[in-house]
Design an enzyme around this catalytic site. Structure first.
Site, PDB file in Angstrom:
ATOM      1  N   THR A 116     -20.194  -1.739  -1.296  1.00  0.00           N
ATOM      2  CA  THR A 116     -19.894  -2.670  -0.203  1.00  0.00           C
ATOM      3  C   THR A 116     -19.668  -1.863   1.070  1.00  0.00           C
ATOM      4  OG1 THR A 116     -18.895  -4.188  -1.778  1.00  0.00           O
ATOM      5  CG2 THR A 116     -18.303  -4.506   0.523  1.00  0.00           C
ATOM      6  N   TYR A 138     -11.949   7.573 -12.441  1.00  0.00           N
ATOM      7  CA  TYR A 138     -12.061   6.238 -11.831  1.00  0.00           C
ATOM      8  C   TYR A 138     -12.643   5.254 -12.851  1.00  0.00           C
ATOM      9  CZ  TYR A 138     -13.514   2.738  -8.297  1.00  0.00           C
ATOM     10  OH  TYR A 138     -13.698   1.601  -7.544  1.00  0.00           O
ATOM     11  N   ASP A 182       0.863  -1.186   0.000  1.00  0.00           N
ATOM     12  CA  ASP A 182       0.000   0.000   0.000  1.00  0.00           C
ATOM     13  C   ASP A 182       0.897   1.232   0.000  1.00  0.00           C
ATOM     14  OD1 ASP A 182      -2.102   1.985   0.796  1.00  0.00           O
ATOM     15  OD2 ASP A 182      -3.269   0.164   1.156  1.00  0.00           O
ATOM     16  N   ASN A 183       0.461   2.301  -0.677  1.00  0.00           N
ATOM     17  CA  ASN A 183       1.243   3.557  -0.577  1.00  0.00           C
ATOM     18  C   ASN A 183       0.662   4.478   0.495  1.00  0.00           C
ATOM     19  OD1 ASN A 183      -1.047   4.575  -1.705  1.00  0.00           O
ATOM     20  ND2 ASN A 183      -0.077   5.411  -3.549  1.00  0.00           N
ATOM     21  N   SER A 213      -6.618   1.376  -5.024  1.00  0.00           N
ATOM     22  CA  SER A 213      -7.247   2.481  -5.763  1.00  0.00           C
ATOM     23  C   SER A 213      -8.038   3.345  -4.792  1.00  0.00           C
ATOM     24  CB  SER A 213      -8.221   1.980  -6.836  1.00  0.00           C
ATOM     25  OG  SER A 213      -8.816   3.093  -7.485  1.00  0.00           O
ATOM     26  N   VAL A 221       2.234   1.263  -6.388  1.00  0.00           N
ATOM     27  CA  VAL A 221       2.270   0.344  -7.541  1.00  0.00           C
ATOM     28  C   VAL A 221       2.294   1.063  -8.890  1.00  0.00           C
ATOM     29  CG1 VAL A 221       1.205  -1.566  -6.281  1.00  0.00           C
ATOM     30  CG2 VAL A 221      -0.254  -0.006  -7.614  1.00  0.00           C
ATOM     31  N   GLY A 276       2.453  -7.350 -15.411  1.00  0.00           N
ATOM     32  CA  GLY A 276       3.834  -7.713 -15.756  1.00  0.00           C
ATOM     33  C   GLY A 276       4.457  -8.599 -14.682  1.00  0.00           C
TER      34      GLY A 276
END
Ligand code: UDP
Length: 331
Positions: free
Chosen positions: A178, A148, A34-35, A78, A60, A105
């Site tokens: 959710t 998005y 996670d960033n 995201s 990422v 990749g």
């Protein structure tokens, strides 16, 4: 204990952290990544000491490297709320596009199976109801949600291309609204917004006249659907969500009853391109995954409210976003 290693991106987020819990419980070696732009380490603090969990603080959208073997990748990094899209539009575009490319990749390199988190937003403001996977959607590419929606549509396209061109094992889940513990309290999403307002003693803000609909799925049901999809052999998109549809006005009433708040409902302007109705057609998930949601909204809401109620008081005020939606509303 299983030796299989799984990388989960967005691990400190709402869905990512619940997925980490599930895969840790199932005995996988879990690498959370996670960033922390919208994620929160407090969501995975309880996993940090475990031998089968490790955490990488990494973005990422930059080249992703994970040493050693990797069997599965779940790409859940995201931003995921309309306020976030307005505050961090470029990051939102990059994580769905560049981030997905990097992870595909990596999956190819490691010979891993990858599941990507797509969304009901690929259907935009739908003209077909309920939405099944064959519907192509009604998306405004340059509207506030476009960053998005289009990133997620690109994500699906590139994921299918890796599947057909490189023969990569890929899975695509289209996630509908959710809810559950660990949602970010002040990210502007309707459920934490209403519960936060009730707990702070503020009025509940309904956007528009409240006639727009959503269908809310409890997080444990969603995680079960995703788990089944990952281990299925189905590469096309699958809707996972709860078809139990409700108007936002009715939803506000349920939250008022649940919390016992004496505050009233106030009406604000409807955000641009806010979908009028949304309900998943889950025929495909029923048939292929033998899955359907089990948790009734009354039960899921009770558990979620308990969680928010027990947070330290200061967390209710942590993020000023809850007051600032108008600032970001594109007129
Ligand atoms: N909404 C609302 N009041 C709020 C926050 C959201 O009425 O304080 C509405 C919003 O306009 C939308 C619905 O609730 O119609 C669900 O919003 P959310 O941001 O949770 O998700 P999404 O629109 O992406 O489904």
């Amino acid at each position: 204990m299983k030796k299989e290693r799984v990388l989960i991106t967005g691990a400190a987020g709402f869905l990512g952290s619940h997925l980490c819990d599930r895969f840790v419980t199932e005995g996988f070696q879990v690498i959370g990544m996670d960033n922390l732009i919208t994620g929160d380490l407090r969501n995975i603090e309880h996993l940090m000491h475990l031998e089968n969990f490790e955490f990488y603080h990494h973005d990422v959208t930059k080249f992703v490297h994970v040493p050693g073997k990797l069997h599965y990748i779940l790409h859940f990094a995201s931003p995921a709320s309309p306020i976030d899209y307005l505050k961090i539009p470029i990051q939102t575009l990059k994580v769905g596009s560049l981030g997905t490319h990097h992870l595909l990749g990596l999956a190819k390199n490691k010979n891993a199976r990858i599941l990507v988190a797509s969304t009901s937003e690929v259907y935009g403001d739908p003209t077909v109801h309920p939405q099944n996977e064959d519907y192509w959607g009604n998306v405004n590419p340059i509207g506030p949600r476009g960053v998005y929606d289009e990133a997620k549509r690109f994500q699906e396209a590139i994921t299918m291309a890796y599947h057909t061109f490189h023969g990569l094992e890929t899975r695509i889940v289209r996630i509908f609204n959710t809810y559950g513990p660990r949602m970010r309290l002040n990210d502007g999403r309707v459920l934490p917004a209403f519960i936060g307002q009730a707990l702070r003693g503020e009025d509940l803000t309904i956007f528009g006249d409240g006639s727009q609909t959503r269908s809310f799925c409890y997080v444990d049901d969603l995680v079960e659907g995703i788990y089944r999809l990952l281990f299925s052999d189905y590469a096309y998109p699958v809707n996972v969500g709860n078809p139990d549809e409700i108007t936002i006005a009715e939803f506000a009433e349920e939250i008022i009853k649940l919390t016992g708040t004496t505050q009233k409902v106030i009406y604000k302007e409807l955000p641009v391109d806010d979908p009028k109705q949304r309900q998943p057609d889950i025929t495909r998930a029923r048939e292929i995954l033998k899955w359907e949601p089990k948790v009734k909204r009354a039960e899921g809401l009770r558990i979620t409210y308990e969680y928010f109620k027990n947070l330290p008081q200061e967390r209710l005020y942590e993020d000023a976003n809850h007051k600032s939606f108008e600032k970001y509303t594109v007129k």
